[in-house]
Motif scaffolding. Structure first.
Motif, PDB file in Angstrom:
ATOM      1  N   HIS A 180      -7.736  19.511  -3.823  1.00 52.82           N
ATOM      2  CA  HIS A 180      -6.741  19.471  -5.260  1.00 52.82           C
ATOM      3  C   HIS A 180      -6.673  18.320  -5.735  1.00 52.82           C
ATOM      4  CE1 HIS A 180      -4.080  21.966  -7.471  1.00 52.82           C
ATOM      5  NE2 HIS A 180      -3.245  20.649  -7.681  1.00 52.82           N
ATOM      6  N   LEU A 181      -6.468  17.262  -5.115  1.00 51.69           N
ATOM      7  CA  LEU A 181      -6.257  15.905  -5.679  1.00 51.69           C
ATOM      8  C   LEU A 181      -7.546  15.593  -6.250  1.00 51.69           C
ATOM      9  CD1 LEU A 181      -4.164  14.058  -2.990  1.00 51.69           C
ATOM     10  CD2 LEU A 181      -3.419  14.644  -5.314  1.00 51.69           C
ATOM     11  N   THR A 182      -8.689  15.819  -5.904  1.00 57.63           N
ATOM     12  CA  THR A 182     -10.126  15.452  -6.106  1.00 57.63           C
ATOM     13  C   THR A 182     -10.359  16.326  -7.531  1.00 57.63           C
ATOM     14  OG1 THR A 182     -10.929  14.936  -3.994  1.00 57.63           O
ATOM     15  CG2 THR A 182     -12.581  15.300  -5.834  1.00 57.63           C
ATOM     16  N   ALA A 183      -9.981  17.504  -7.530  1.00 56.50           N
ATOM     17  CA  ALA A 183     -10.213  18.214  -8.876  1.00 56.50           C
ATOM     18  C   ALA A 183      -9.449  17.734  -9.836  1.00 56.50           C
ATOM     19  CB  ALA A 183     -10.011  19.786  -8.185  1.00 56.50           C
ATOM     20  N   ARG A 184      -7.950  17.565  -9.656  1.00 51.36           N
ATOM     21  CA  ARG A 184      -6.945  17.234 -10.599  1.00 51.36           C
ATOM     22  C   ARG A 184      -6.798  15.744 -11.192  1.00 51.36           C
ATOM     23  NH1 ARG A 184      -3.036  21.205 -10.945  1.00 51.36           N
ATOM     24  NH2 ARG A 184      -2.445  20.020 -12.948  1.00 51.36           N
ATOM     25  N   LEU A 185      -7.253  14.931 -10.343  1.00 47.15           N
ATOM     26  CA  LEU A 185      -7.086  13.510 -10.798  1.00 47.15           C
ATOM     27  C   LEU A 185      -8.330  13.032 -11.846  1.00 47.15           C
ATOM     28  CD1 LEU A 185      -5.479  11.926  -7.487  1.00 47.15           C
ATOM     29  CD2 LEU A 185      -4.293  12.821  -9.709  1.00 47.15           C
ATOM     30  N   PRO A 186      -7.964  12.371 -12.457  1.00 50.85           N
ATOM     31  CA  PRO A 186      -9.077  11.886 -13.772  1.00 50.85           C
ATOM     32  C   PRO A 186      -9.993  10.886 -13.145  1.00 50.85           C
ATOM     33  CG  PRO A 186      -6.958  10.798 -14.072  1.00 50.85           C
ATOM     34  CD  PRO A 186      -6.494  11.792 -13.058  1.00 50.85           C
ATOM     35  N   GLY A 187      -9.667  10.034 -12.283  1.00 51.40           N
ATOM     36  CA  GLY A 187     -10.583   9.107 -11.629  1.00 51.40           C
ATOM     37  C   GLY A 187     -11.175   9.592 -10.253  1.00 51.40           C
ATOM     38  N   PRO A 188     -12.202   8.663  -9.670  1.00 42.59           N
ATOM     39  CA  PRO A 188     -12.938   8.997  -8.564  1.00 42.59           C
ATOM     40  C   PRO A 188     -12.096   8.583  -7.270  1.00 42.59           C
ATOM     41  CG  PRO A 188     -13.862   7.198  -9.375  1.00 42.59           C
ATOM     42  CD  PRO A 188     -12.871   7.530 -10.657  1.00 42.59           C
ATOM     43  N   CYS A 189     -12.196   9.421  -6.238  1.00 43.90           N
ATOM     44  CA  CYS A 189     -11.919   9.085  -4.899  1.00 43.90           C
ATOM     45  C   CYS A 189     -12.521   7.736  -4.455  1.00 43.90           C
ATOM     46  CB  CYS A 189     -11.574  10.237  -4.192  1.00 43.90           C
ATOM     47  SG  CYS A 189     -10.854   9.772  -2.515  1.00 43.90           S
ATOM     48  N   LEU A 190     -11.809   6.515  -4.065  1.00 51.58           N
ATOM     49  CA  LEU A 190     -12.432   5.506  -3.702  1.00 51.58           C
ATOM     50  C   LEU A 190     -12.381   5.415  -2.195  1.00 51.58           C
ATOM     51  CD1 LEU A 190     -10.855   2.810  -6.204  1.00 51.58           C
ATOM     52  CD2 LEU A 190     -13.186   4.185  -6.325  1.00 51.58           C
ATOM     53  N   GLY A 191     -11.508   6.365  -1.508  1.00 51.10           N
ATOM     54  CA  GLY A 191     -11.512   6.425  -0.116  1.00 51.10           C
ATOM     55  C   GLY A 191     -10.243   7.263   0.427  1.00 51.10           C
ATOM     56  N   ILE A 192     -10.372   7.548   1.577  1.00 54.90           N
ATOM     57  CA  ILE A 192      -9.118   8.068   2.094  1.00 54.90           C
ATOM     58  C   ILE A 192      -8.821   7.199   3.275  1.00 54.90           C
ATOM     59  CG2 ILE A 192      -7.875  10.212   3.487  1.00 54.90           C
ATOM     60  CD1 ILE A 192      -8.548  10.545   0.422  1.00 54.90           C
ATOM     61  N   ILE A 193      -7.946   6.465   3.597  1.00 53.42           N
ATOM     62  CA  ILE A 193      -7.326   5.557   4.612  1.00 53.42           C
ATOM     63  C   ILE A 193      -6.773   6.320   5.689  1.00 53.42           C
ATOM     64  CG2 ILE A 193      -6.093   3.715   5.533  1.00 53.42           C
ATOM     65  CD1 ILE A 193      -6.406   2.579   2.542  1.00 53.42           C
ATOM     66  N   PRO A 194      -7.006   6.628   6.853  1.00 55.00           N
ATOM     67  CA  PRO A 194      -6.442   7.257   8.052  1.00 55.00           C
ATOM     68  C   PRO A 194      -5.250   6.382   8.469  1.00 55.00           C
ATOM     69  CG  PRO A 194      -8.262   6.183   8.975  1.00 55.00           C
ATOM     70  CD  PRO A 194      -8.437   5.855   7.756  1.00 55.00           C
ATOM     71  N   ARG A 195      -4.195   7.027   9.297  1.00 62.28           N
ATOM     72  CA  ARG A 195      -3.317   6.794   9.823  1.00 62.28           C
ATOM     73  C   ARG A 195      -3.683   5.357  10.597  1.00 62.28           C
ATOM     74  NH1 ARG A 195       2.236   5.899   8.823  1.00 62.28           N
ATOM     75  NH2 ARG A 195       3.305   5.309  10.784  1.00 62.28           N
ATOM     76  N   LEU A 196      -3.553   4.200  10.374  1.00 67.27           N
ATOM     77  CA  LEU A 196      -3.891   2.958  11.260  1.00 67.27           C
ATOM     78  C   LEU A 196      -2.619   2.230  12.104  1.00 67.27           C
ATOM     79  CD1 LEU A 196      -6.086   1.156   8.671  1.00 67.27           C
ATOM     80  CD2 LEU A 196      -6.808   2.764  10.401  1.00 67.27           C
ATOM     81  N   GLU A 197      -2.868   1.936  13.197  1.00 65.65           N
ATOM     82  CA  GLU A 197      -1.816   1.295  13.882  1.00 65.65           C
ATOM     83  C   GLU A 197      -2.039   0.027  14.042  1.00 65.65           C
ATOM     84  OE1 GLU A 197       0.982   2.999  14.806  1.00 65.65           O
ATOM     85  OE2 GLU A 197       0.038   4.976  14.331  1.00 65.65           O
ATOM     86  N   GLY A 198      -0.940  -0.776  14.395  1.00 59.10           N
ATOM     87  CA  GLY A 198      -1.141  -2.336  14.376  1.00 59.10           C
ATOM     88  C   GLY A 198      -0.115  -3.145  13.272  1.00 59.10           C
ATOM     89  N   ARG A 199      -0.078  -4.425  13.639  1.00 62.18           N
ATOM     90  CA  ARG A 199       1.026  -5.149  13.078  1.00 62.18           C
ATOM     91  C   ARG A 199       0.027  -6.420  12.297  1.00 62.18           C
ATOM     92  NH1 ARG A 199       6.059  -3.791  14.274  1.00 62.18           N
ATOM     93  NH2 ARG A 199       7.100  -5.668  13.302  1.00 62.18           N
ATOM     94  N   ASP A 200      -1.095  -6.645  12.529  1.00 58.82           N
ATOM     95  CA  ASP A 200      -1.841  -7.598  12.031  1.00 58.82           C
ATOM     96  C   ASP A 200      -2.381  -6.938  10.841  1.00 58.82           C
ATOM     97  OD1 ASP A 200      -4.007  -9.406  11.534  1.00 58.82           O
ATOM     98  OD2 ASP A 200      -3.991 -10.333  13.370  1.00 58.82           O
TER      99      ASP A 200
END
Length: 232
Positions: free
Chosen positions: A195-215
């Protein structure tokens, strides 16, 4: 030089993670980089002065290196809206002042420069102006970072409407999974992304998954694997 304004659908949507990852990706491709955080509240008092973790993260991905004041010229200690933090510190924040302040940084002419906003797109800068006004003032395309969670569709579409109303180009959007439970149902999760891809005007530059860590450097490196630089 290519320069973008980076905004988010809300506070803690992941602007800094996405911005630092894009800068890390650009550096990997041999490009010079600069990440700016013109206004930051929620800073820590140090022997060197007020320091903001988001600004420090951007500084770490800026090459050639620059000093902290270049990255974050307006730093405030309380973690509150910038216009209130500035008022309590007896400081004046205006779009004209911000533009003059960051002009020398933009003149450095880095291959990729990212100007990270504060909070969501319409966060107030003073009683009359929003920080959002910096993008059209500088004629910058905008990258939108979407915090993927329940309610993100509404937040993303409202942000896109605001960009269109201001006459600025959406150069692309990045999804950042901030709620692991949001992706628990894979079919529902993918339907939201579609839905986001269809409705938003710009291209998707990527999807960041849930990342763990503090660095933060390591998180930027990991997140960069999931992103592409904006076209052009």
């Amino acid at each position: 030089m290519t320069c973008y304004f980076v905004t988010g659908t809300d506070t803690d949507a992941g602007k800094t993670l996405a911005s630092s990852a894009l800068l890390a990706l650009a550096r990997r491709q041999g490009l010079s980089t600069l990440g700016l955080k013109p206004v930051a509240s929620g800073c820590q008092a140090t022997a060197a002065g007020l320091r903001n973790i988001d600004a420090l993260t951007l500084q770490a991905q800026s090459r050639p290196e620059v000093d902290y004041a270049t990255i974050n010229p307006y730093a405030f200690e309380p973690p509150i809206a910038p216009h209130l933090a500035a008022r309590y510190a007896d400081a004046e924040l205006t779009l004209a002042r911000l533009e003059r302040t960051i002009a020398p940084s933009l003149a450095l002419g880095r291959d990729l420069t990212l100007i990270e906003g504060a909070g969501g797109y319409r966060v107030p800068l003073n009683e009359q102006e929003d920080l959002a006004g910096l993008a059209p003032r500088l004629r910058l395309p905008v990258i939108v970072v979407i915090g993927l969670k329940l309610g993100c569709l509404n937040h993303a579409l409202l942000t896109a409407e605001a960009l269109a109303r201001d006459g600025v180009v959406c150069a692309g959007w990045i999804g950042n999974l901030i709620d692991a439970d949001f992706a628990a149902d894979e079919t529902l999760y993918q339907d939201n992304l579609a839905h986001l891809t269809a409705r938003l005007p710009g291209p998707c530059l990527g999807i960041i998954p849930r990342l763990e860590g503090r660095d933060h450097k390591e998180l930027a490196r990991q997140a960069a694997k999931y992103l592409t630089l904006p076209p052009g």
